[in-house]
Enzyme design. Structure first.
Site, short mmCIF file in Angstrom:
data_model
loop_
_atom_site.label_atom_id
_atom_site.label_comp_id
_atom_site.label_asym_id
_atom_site.label_seq_id
_atom_site.Cartn_x
_atom_site.Cartn_y
_atom_site.Cartn_z
N HIS A 1 -10.15 -5.60 10.81
CA HIS A 1 -10.77 -5.40 9.50
C HIS A 1 -12.09 -4.66 9.59
O HIS A 1 -12.90 -4.74 8.68
CB HIS A 1 -11.00 -6.76 8.82
CG HIS A 1 -9.73 -7.40 8.34
ND1 HIS A 1 -8.87 -8.03 9.21
CD2 HIS A 1 -9.17 -7.48 7.12
CE1 HIS A 1 -7.83 -8.49 8.53
NE2 HIS A 1 -7.98 -8.17 7.27
N GLU B 1 0.81 -1.22 0.00
CA GLU B 1 0.00 0.00 0.00
C GLU B 1 0.84 1.27 0.00
O GLU B 1 0.53 2.22 -0.71
CB GLU B 1 -0.94 0.03 1.21
CG GLU B 1 -2.25 -0.72 1.03
CD GLU B 1 -2.08 -2.22 1.17
OE1 GLU B 1 -0.97 -2.67 1.48
OE2 GLU B 1 -3.07 -2.94 0.94
#
Lengths: 400, 373
Positions: free
Chosen positions: B165, B96
């Site tokens: 998450h 990322e």
């Protein structure tokens, strides 16, 4: 010419490498001082050292130059040197605030790179950016005014020392977060490839940033996608106060790309830098990313808050200044080719000093930004949203 | 129109069918655009928006994990690789920080990247580039370097995916001047706001919701037009009311609409505002509504401290204090990392009954309102 090694007393470092012969093998002829304009005569010279390469064939250490180029290099580097020294004084006089990271000693990297590329190629660097900005066509006034936070500054006083930009000349800053500029630079290269511009990006970083994970992430993607990205490690051997051997298990930064080719360059030799950048540009356009490690040195500490002597000896600093100074190298070349004499060069240095002083005086005249500028450029399109000062009942504004 | 939403999850966990929360879109069918019976899922709405914007502007390209050959971890980018080719739909390695930085650099150069985070939890790996490289650049460069980039992906809790998450990032990103933060709810929102985000010259954080992807909403011809765009910074009044204002965004809009139905049966007329834009926040619409109803309940899925509701409460206290007849009520996710066990998870996220209860509290504080049993 005999080559002798001088070892630094502190760490046995290779910083004081021999000032190798750069003399032309052709006999020099006495020339008038109009050599500053002489573009037609060719001089053949050699770089201080041959290039060391990783996963590629190095370029030749022999190259051609002209009297004009030599004189221009001298003047431009002298200008950068004087600019940084003047910034030191301004900082001590408290006209410059916050961070101020000076580049004196490293001028050859900025100048050599510019000589090899165009303004359509992009450069992005970290916070030691004053000279890089100047090399891209920024003016002294823009530099000093920005450092002093004035309207005439390159970012209208809102950026400061670490945030110079010149987009119309392919200079994308000026970044304060160590290592962030590397993926950004690979992104510029992505843009160049996507747009089929046939240009390249040089992403500069220091030995301190060379261990950042995002470098390897960006390099991996650049290699996968064949981006015309040239990663340039300006290895001045100290990441702030940490010597390279204390920060990197492998300080052979030109090899750290693994599958990506690399070249080690004497960063104090402007011709070596020029040759390497020319080579890298050709390579990147055909084969994707390449790493250049510029072996260079900064005379100042990391920033103006750092005396630069708690982690290295004064002998080391003066030793490099004596043996490898980039401006002195050019001075010796100019004398060797009879392009100018001592007085001519002193005159140039005086001119340069005057130019810098005038720019500082002009910058001091420039006003600080209007208070309303606090709220400009937050967005390109503000949609009439509100922004607030510390006391929103006191200061409240609408963003256009 | 209660339906069970099924989804295939690509990230990390073995592929499984997930039972989503039941959300009733019935109330939104009562809204203006329902004359045509056409419906569209949020997924298709996002996909069509990306398709149209890529078609209209060759500078728009997509980048992210699994956006290409996999057709998108949540199938939002389905078909786009085939249509636009690998130069414009780029599969990235799982890095990322690297690919976000590359995206921002491409935006510096003048391209219009749409960067997908598989979920916004992973955006934390790249947050320096979102904040320091993207959001602040236009300001630091005094307008020389603008960054026309969109960061999009699912945000907030899904179902059973656990603490790492499930976080909502609306409040974090909305703090930062220089960013725009959008939170679509319906398919109309998804289309209009994503198109607006891609066309916007500034960095936009576009917070979707996994559970909403499969939900269908009625959609008008106007919304289907390729030029359709929603204004950034404007909230939408999903349901008008006069007794209490309920602000919400993303999935919580659906919950708030359900709560409003229940409240209506008990004689409380709730006005439900779909914020659509967290930054810029539509303070005017919120304050105008509170000045009308005199009571406010803020609803969000994320952590309560320093959340979106806190900002809305402060805004209303600053601008409309005299109009408040009751303290502002906040409904938010529980102040805990998201647990896995289904019963604990249910306790960690707002439920419709929480919103109803808070609205009633807001209404019964004033002595003049008649209390019903």
């Amino acid at each position: 010419m005999a080559l002798s090694r001088l070892a630094s007393s502190s760490s046995g470092s290779n910083l004081l490498r021999p000032f190798a012969s750069a003399l032309s093998l052709t006999p020099s002829l006495r020339r008038p001082i109009s050599s500053a304009a002489d573009d037609s005569t060719t001089l053949t010279i050699e770089t201080s050292l041959p290039f060391t390469s990783h996963n590629c064939e190095p370029p030749s250490r022999t190259l051609e130059t002209t009297p004009k180029e030599l004189m221009t290099f001298f003047r431009d580097m002298a200008l950068m040197r004087r600019m940084e020294i003047a910034a030191d004084s301004l900082y001590k006089a408290k006209l410059i605030r916050g961070f101020c990271h000076l580049y004196d000693g490293q001028e050859a990297v900025a100048i050599g790179m510019e000589a090899a590329i165009t303004k359509k190629d992009c450069i992005i660097t970290a916070y030691r950016d004053h000279c890089t900005f100047l090399g891209r066509g920024g003016t002294l006034l823009q530099v000093f005014a920005e450092l002093m936070g004035r309207q005439a500054g390159s970012s209208k006083g809102k950026g400061g020392s670490m945030h110079f930009y010149k987009k119309d000349a392919g200079f994308y800053g000026g970044h304060g977060i160590v290592g962030a500029q590397i993926p950004l630079g690979c992104g510029l290269a992505f843009g160049q490839k996507y747009s089929k511009d046939e240009t390249v990006t040089f992403a500069l970083y220091g030995d301190g940033a060379a261990n950042q994970g995002q470098l390897f992430e960006a390099l991996n993607i650049s290699a996968l996608w064949d981006l015309p990205a040239i990663l340039v490690c300006e290895n001045n051997h100290y990441g702030m106060g940490t010597a390279e051997w204390r920060a990197a298990k492998s300080p052979a930064y030109y090899k750290r790309g693994d599958y990506v080719p690399g070249l080690k360059v004497d960063g104090m030799d402007v011709f070596a830098v020029k040759q390497a950048c020319k080579f890298a540009k050709e390579h990147a356009l055909k084969n994707g990313p390449i790493i250049l490690e510029m072996d260079t040195y900064r005379y100042h500490g990391h920033s103006m808050s750092d005396p630069g002597s708690t982690y290295r000896t004064r002998d080391e600093i003066s030793g490099v200044r004596q043996e490898r100074d980039p401006i002195d190298r050019i001075r010796k070349l100019i004398f060797a080719h009879d392009l100018a004499n001592e007085k001519d060069l002193k005159d140039i240095e005086k001119e340069v000093r005057k130019e810098v002083d005038e720019a500082i005086a002009q910058a001091k005249e420039s006003p600080m930004p209007e208070p309303s500028e606090l709220f400009t450029n937050i967005y390109v399109k503000g949609y009439g949203t509100e922004s607030f000062g510390p006391d929103r009942k006191e200061i409240r504004t609408v963003l256009p | 129109m209660l339906g069970i939403l099924r989804q295939k999850v690509g990230a990390g966990s073995p592929s499984a069918m997930i039972l989503g929360q039941r959300i009733c879109p019935a109330t939104s069918a009562m809204r203006g655009f329902a004359s045509s019976a056409k419906e569209m899922t949020v997924r298709d709405a996002l996909n069509s928006a990306l398709d149209e914007e890529m078609s209209a502007d060759p500078k728009v390209f997509l980048m992210g994990e699994e956006v290409g050959e996999y057709q998108g971890a949540y199938k939002i980018t389905k078909g786009l690789l085939d249509k636009y080719g690998p130069d414009r739909v780029r599969d990235t390695p799982i890095t990322e920080a690297g690919f976000t930085g590359i995206g921002v650099g491409a935006a510096y150069y003048g391209l219009r990247p749409v960067i997908e985070f598989m979920t916004f939890n992973f955006s934390m790996q790249a947050i320096d580039h979102i904040i320091n490289s993207a959001a602040k650049s236009n300001y630091m460069s005094a307008g020389q370097i603008n960054v026309p980039i969109v960061f999009r992906g699912p945000n907030g809790a899904a179902a059973g995916v656990g603490a790492q998450h499930s976080q909502c990032y609306a409040a974090w990103y909305a703090t930062c001047p220089g960013l725009k933060v959008l939170t679509p709810y319906s398919s109309e929102d998804a289309r209009g706001l994503l198109k607006a985000a891609i066309r916007d010259p500034d960095p936009v954080v576009f917070l979707e919701n996994e559970i909403l992807y499969g939900e269908s909403f009625p959609i008008s011809a106007e919304v289907l037009d390729s030029s359709f765009c929603l204004p950034i910074g404007k909230a939408k009044i999903e349901r008008e009311g006069k007794d209490v204002t309920i602000t919400a965004f993303s999935k919580m809009v659906g919950y708030s609409l359900q709560a409003a139905e229940i409240l209506a049966k008990e004689g409380i007329s709730a006005e439900v505002i779909n914020l659509r834009s967290i930054r810029p926040l539509d303070r005017k619409t919120i304050n105008d509504s509170v000045r009308k109803t005199n009571r406010l309940v803020t609803v969000e899925e994320g952590f309560p401290q320093h959340g979106v509701g806190a900002e809305i409460c402060a805004s209303v206290v600053e601008d409309s204090f005299g109009y408040l007849d009751a303290p502002v009520e906040r409904i938010a996710g529980a102040d805990v990392p998201m647990p896995y066990a289904a019963n604990l998870e249910r306790l960690a996220v707002p439920q419709v009954e929480d919103i109803v209860r808070a609205a009633k509290r807001a209404c019964y504080r004033a002595s003049s309102l008649a209390a019903s049993a």
